[in-house]
Write a protein that holds these residues in place. Structure first.
Motif, PDB file in Angstrom:
ATOM      1  N   PRO A 127       0.810  -1.345   0.033  1.00 24.61           N
ATOM      2  CA  PRO A 127      -0.155  -0.021   0.049  1.00 24.61           C
ATOM      3  C   PRO A 127       0.947   1.503   0.020  1.00 24.61           C
ATOM      4  CG  PRO A 127      -0.937  -1.442   1.588  1.00 24.61           C
ATOM      5  CD  PRO A 127       0.332  -2.134   1.244  1.00 24.61           C
ATOM      6  N   ILE A 128       0.391   2.234  -0.840  1.00 17.47           N
ATOM      7  CA  ILE A 128       1.134   3.684  -0.891  1.00 17.47           C
ATOM      8  C   ILE A 128       0.844   4.557   0.352  1.00 17.47           C
ATOM      9  CG2 ILE A 128       1.283   3.109  -3.355  1.00 17.47           C
ATOM     10  CD1 ILE A 128      -0.572   5.671  -3.540  1.00 17.47           C
ATOM     11  N   ASP A 129       1.891   5.645   0.299  1.00 15.35           N
ATOM     12  CA  ASP A 129       1.566   6.542   1.058  1.00 15.35           C
ATOM     13  C   ASP A 129       0.579   7.673   0.243  1.00 15.35           C
ATOM     14  OD1 ASP A 129       2.808   6.492   3.632  1.00 15.35           O
ATOM     15  OD2 ASP A 129       4.902   6.458   2.372  1.00 15.35           O
ATOM     16  N   ALA A 130      -0.800   7.399   0.246  1.00 19.13           N
ATOM     17  CA  ALA A 130      -1.498   8.075  -0.566  1.00 19.13           C
ATOM     18  C   ALA A 130      -1.817   9.751  -0.083  1.00 19.13           C
ATOM     19  CB  ALA A 130      -2.921   7.387  -0.798  1.00 19.13           C
ATOM     20  N   SER A 131      -0.933  10.447  -0.267  1.00 15.33           N
ATOM     21  CA  SER A 131      -1.123  11.831   0.200  1.00 15.33           C
ATOM     22  C   SER A 131      -2.043  12.439  -0.704  1.00 15.33           C
ATOM     23  CB  SER A 131       0.197  12.496   0.382  1.00 15.33           C
ATOM     24  OG  SER A 131       1.190  12.495  -0.730  1.00 15.33           O
ATOM     25  N   PHE A 132      -2.642  13.619  -0.289  1.00 12.48           N
ATOM     26  CA  PHE A 132      -3.362  14.380  -1.274  1.00 12.48           C
ATOM     27  C   PHE A 132      -3.715  15.766  -0.687  1.00 12.48           C
ATOM     28  CE2 PHE A 132      -6.425  12.079   1.776  1.00 12.48           C
ATOM     29  CZ  PHE A 132      -6.945  13.046   2.242  1.00 12.48           C
ATOM     30  N   PHE A 133      -4.093  16.667  -1.465  1.00  6.69           N
ATOM     31  CA  PHE A 133      -4.252  18.218  -1.000  1.00  6.69           C
ATOM     32  C   PHE A 133      -4.911  18.916  -1.783  1.00  6.69           C
ATOM     33  CE2 PHE A 133      -1.292  17.782  -4.630  1.00  6.69           C
ATOM     34  CZ  PHE A 133      -1.294  18.957  -5.224  1.00  6.69           C
ATOM     35  N   SER A 134      -5.372  20.024  -1.619  1.00 11.55           N
ATOM     36  CA  SER A 134      -6.445  20.782  -2.228  1.00 11.55           C
ATOM     37  C   SER A 134      -6.195  21.200  -3.687  1.00 11.55           C
ATOM     38  CB  SER A 134      -6.884  21.978  -1.532  1.00 11.55           C
ATOM     39  OG  SER A 134      -7.833  22.879  -2.238  1.00 11.55           O
ATOM     40  N   THR A 135      -5.187  22.117  -3.838  1.00 14.21           N
ATOM     41  CA  THR A 135      -5.150  22.678  -5.192  1.00 14.21           C
ATOM     42  C   THR A 135      -3.547  22.977  -5.448  1.00 14.21           C
ATOM     43  OG1 THR A 135      -7.056  24.027  -4.739  1.00 14.21           O
ATOM     44  CG2 THR A 135      -5.542  24.795  -6.559  1.00 14.21           C
ATOM     45  N   SER A 136      -3.051  22.591  -6.783  1.00 14.52           N
ATOM     46  CA  SER A 136      -1.385  22.706  -6.960  1.00 14.52           C
ATOM     47  C   SER A 136      -1.328  23.929  -7.512  1.00 14.52           C
ATOM     48  CB  SER A 136      -1.204  21.750  -7.869  1.00 14.52           C
ATOM     49  OG  SER A 136      -1.454  21.969  -9.015  1.00 14.52           O
ATOM     50  N   ASN A 137      -0.119  24.234  -7.537  1.00 16.47           N
ATOM     51  CA  ASN A 137       0.391  25.580  -8.504  1.00 16.47           C
ATOM     52  C   ASN A 137       0.296  25.365  -9.886  1.00 16.47           C
ATOM     53  OD1 ASN A 137       2.432  24.233  -8.439  1.00 16.47           O
ATOM     54  ND2 ASN A 137       3.961  25.629  -8.091  1.00 16.47           N
ATOM     55  N   GLY A 138      -0.255  24.171 -10.414  1.00 19.17           N
ATOM     56  CA  GLY A 138       0.022  23.877 -11.862  1.00 19.17           C
ATOM     57  C   GLY A 138       0.975  22.656 -11.963  1.00 19.17           C
ATOM     58  N   PHE A 139       1.581  22.273 -10.856  1.00 22.48           N
ATOM     59  CA  PHE A 139       2.575  20.913 -10.766  1.00 22.48           C
ATOM     60  C   PHE A 139       2.302  20.649  -9.190  1.00 22.48           C
ATOM     61  CE2 PHE A 139       4.401  24.165 -13.719  1.00 22.48           C
ATOM     62  CZ  PHE A 139       4.903  23.121 -14.677  1.00 22.48           C
ATOM     63  N   THR A 140       2.410  19.213  -9.250  1.00 20.98           N
ATOM     64  CA  THR A 140       2.450  18.478  -7.918  1.00 20.98           C
ATOM     65  C   THR A 140       3.792  18.538  -7.651  1.00 20.98           C
ATOM     66  OG1 THR A 140       2.599  16.311  -8.781  1.00 20.98           O
ATOM     67  CG2 THR A 140       0.383  16.942  -8.179  1.00 20.98           C
TER      68      THR A 140
ATOM     69  N   THR B 278       0.308  33.932  -3.138  1.00 19.56           N
ATOM     70  CA  THR B 278       0.562  32.568  -3.201  1.00 19.56           C
ATOM     71  C   THR B 278      -0.257  31.847  -4.462  1.00 19.56           C
ATOM     72  OG1 THR B 278      -1.143  31.845  -1.674  1.00 19.56           O
ATOM     73  CG2 THR B 278       1.234  32.148  -0.731  1.00 19.56           C
ATOM     74  N   LYS B 279       0.205  30.678  -4.921  1.00 22.70           N
ATOM     75  CA  LYS B 279      -0.347  29.823  -5.933  1.00 22.70           C
ATOM     76  C   LYS B 279      -0.433  28.513  -5.248  1.00 22.70           C
ATOM     77  CE  LYS B 279       1.123  32.194 -10.067  1.00 22.70           C
ATOM     78  NZ  LYS B 279       1.700  31.972 -11.403  1.00 22.70           N
ATOM     79  N   GLY B 280      -1.877  28.135  -5.287  1.00 23.45           N
ATOM     80  CA  GLY B 280      -2.067  26.665  -4.860  1.00 23.45           C
ATOM     81  C   GLY B 280      -2.275  26.698  -3.484  1.00 23.45           C
ATOM     82  N   PHE B 281      -2.938  25.586  -3.085  1.00 24.43           N
ATOM     83  CA  PHE B 281      -3.374  25.257  -1.471  1.00 24.43           C
ATOM     84  C   PHE B 281      -3.090  24.075  -1.003  1.00 24.43           C
ATOM     85  CE2 PHE B 281      -7.311  25.712   1.305  1.00 24.43           C
ATOM     86  CZ  PHE B 281      -6.398  25.799   2.318  1.00 24.43           C
ATOM     87  N   GLY B 282      -2.158  23.779   0.047  1.00 25.22           N
ATOM     88  CA  GLY B 282      -1.514  22.488   0.382  1.00 25.22           C
ATOM     89  C   GLY B 282      -0.278  22.218   0.187  1.00 25.22           C
ATOM     90  N   HIS B 283       0.362  21.197   0.617  1.00 26.21           N
ATOM     91  CA  HIS B 283       1.688  20.918   0.449  1.00 26.21           C
ATOM     92  C   HIS B 283       2.097  20.393  -0.859  1.00 26.21           C
ATOM     93  CE1 HIS B 283       0.093  16.690   0.422  1.00 26.21           C
ATOM     94  NE2 HIS B 283      -0.327  16.794   1.788  1.00 26.21           N
ATOM     95  N   GLY B 284       1.073  20.021  -1.739  1.00 25.02           N
ATOM     96  CA  GLY B 284       1.548  19.907  -3.102  1.00 25.02           C
ATOM     97  C   GLY B 284       1.792  18.337  -3.563  1.00 25.02           C
ATOM     98  N   VAL B 285       1.894  17.427  -2.597  1.00 23.60           N
ATOM     99  CA  VAL B 285       2.319  16.270  -2.668  1.00 23.60           C
ATOM    100  C   VAL B 285       1.465  15.025  -2.863  1.00 23.60           C
ATOM    101  CG1 VAL B 285       3.695  14.090  -1.880  1.00 23.60           C
ATOM    102  CG2 VAL B 285       4.383  16.419  -1.298  1.00 23.60           C
ATOM    103  N   GLY B 286       1.220  14.486  -4.113  1.00 25.81           N
ATOM    104  CA  GLY B 286       0.296  13.339  -4.271  1.00 25.81           C
ATOM    105  C   GLY B 286      -0.957  13.962  -5.166  1.00 25.81           C
ATOM    106  N   LEU B 287      -2.119  13.527  -4.888  1.00 29.29           N
ATOM    107  CA  LEU B 287      -3.537  13.774  -5.653  1.00 29.29           C
ATOM    108  C   LEU B 287      -3.889  15.436  -5.247  1.00 29.29           C
ATOM    109  CD1 LEU B 287      -6.201  11.831  -6.603  1.00 29.29           C
ATOM    110  CD2 LEU B 287      -6.698  13.706  -4.971  1.00 29.29           C
ATOM    111  N   SER B 288      -4.090  15.929  -6.403  1.00 28.87           N
ATOM    112  CA  SER B 288      -4.739  17.317  -6.381  1.00 28.87           C
ATOM    113  C   SER B 288      -6.197  17.271  -6.363  1.00 28.87           C
ATOM    114  CB  SER B 288      -4.287  18.286  -7.354  1.00 28.87           C
ATOM    115  OG  SER B 288      -4.791  19.283  -7.564  1.00 28.87           O
TER     116      SER B 288
END
Length: 339
Positions: A173-186, A288-298
């Motif tokens: 099983p993976i570390d399925a991290s997710f966040f709200s919104t990217s800046n155009g890139f994860t 700022t651009k994006g919302f969250g750490h940016g790692v995983g699923l946007s």
């Protein structure tokens, strides 16, 4: 006396026509040789997801109640999806969130991970952002009011459609991290955390620019800015010296000190570590651009992909590179056997 035969014939003909009407109405829609109508109805009924009872329970520390509750796995996933992603999102996006939520908790269960939970609570996760936000049906009903029924039905359908499935990489099983919104890139995992994880690499997510959470602005006094970062600034606020693979701030010099983008984000409470700033009068204006750490699923990226017709399997394949959708049962069976 007139003959009764014409009258009897007329009644007989009417009787036959009445018997034939239902058949005549249905016949145009049927394949007589295969019973197509009946088959389609049967298939439609069988495709309706039904949430089966879960034999695995998740010990969740309920922060407001200050106690641990054992919640059936799929009920827990419903509560997480309902809390972490708007029910108004596309069903395929909700399915991708359900898959991520189930994967996250499965990994913690089988590894008996308790980091971030109160000592001695017997819990695996809390119901906060430190792990995954979880709300009970009662809490959701109070939150949603009259929208509770349709929102719960939609989310339950998404969870049921992915029931028993998780994401794996090299059969784990993976570390399925997710966040709200990217800046155009994860973001690469090692650019935000320390560990380099092969399936958590930066990918383009151009859809996110349509997210209502894509841009943010903060205005903070110079004094507060200095206090929070422990620096003194003059007319120049400093400069960004390096960017991450996900186009966020990697290193920045401020008042003679060097910080990581994450350190600045955490200290100032920014929505993202993709930031620019300038001094205006006695304040610092930070965009700022994006919302969250940016790692995983946007999450917003997933929703826009779903609006474009992408299935949840395509969504998770985009954000979690090289992963597979696998059965959770072998892992959960080992977990229950070890208890």
């Amino acid at each position: 006396m007139k003959s009764m035969k014409p009258v009897l014939f007329t009644f007989g003909a009417l009787f036959i026509i009445i018997l034939l009407i239902p058949t005549l109405l249905v016949t145009p829609f049927m394949d007589q040789s295969k019973g197509k109508l009946g088959k389609e109805l049967s298939v439609a009924k069988s495709e309706t997801p039904v949430l089966a009872e879960s034999s695995v329970s998740v010990p969740v520390y309920r922060s407001q109640l200050e106690k641990t509750e054992n919640i059936p796995l799929e009920e827990y996933v419903i509560g997480v999806v309902a809390s972490e992603m708007p029910a108004e999102f596309e069903t395929e996006a909700l399915k991708s969130q359900a898959l991520a939520a189930r994967t996250y908790i499965t990994k913690r269960l089988i590894n008996n991970e308790t980091l971030g939970t109160p000592k001695g609570s017997g819990s695996i996760v809390t119901d906060t952002q430190g792990h995954q936000v979880y709300k009970s049906p009662q809490e959701l009903k109070a939150l949603w009011g009259d929208d509770y029924t349709w929102k719960m039905e939609k989310i339950t359908e998404a969870v049921a459609a992915t029931q028993g499935k998780i994401l794996t990489y090299e059969n784990q099983p993976i570390d399925a991290s997710f966040f709200s919104t990217s800046n155009g890139f994860t973001e690469n995992s090692e650019a935000y955390w320390q560990e380099a994880i092969p399936y958590l690499k930066s990918v383009e997510s151009p859809w996110d620019e349509k997210s209502p959470k894509f841009y943010d602005q903060m205005v903070i006094s110079i004094k507060e800015f200095e206090n929070k970062l422990g620096v003194n600034i003059d007319k120049s606020i400093g400069k960004i010296t390096a960017l991450t693979p996900g186009k966020r701030v990697a290193k920045v010099e401020v008042g003679g000190k060097e910080f990581t983008g994450r350190e600045v984000r955490d200290a100032l409470g920014l929505k993202s570590s993709d930031f620019t700033w300038e001094i205006k009068d006695d304040s610092v204006v930070i965009e700022t651009k994006g919302f969250g750490h940016g790692v995983g699923l946007s999450q917003y990226g997933a929703n826009f992909m779903a609006e474009d017709g992408k299935k949840y399997t395509e969504i998770v394949a985009h954000y979690y590179k090289g992963t597979k959708v696998s059965a959770a049962e072998p892992f959960l069976t080992k977990y229950t056997a070890s208890k």
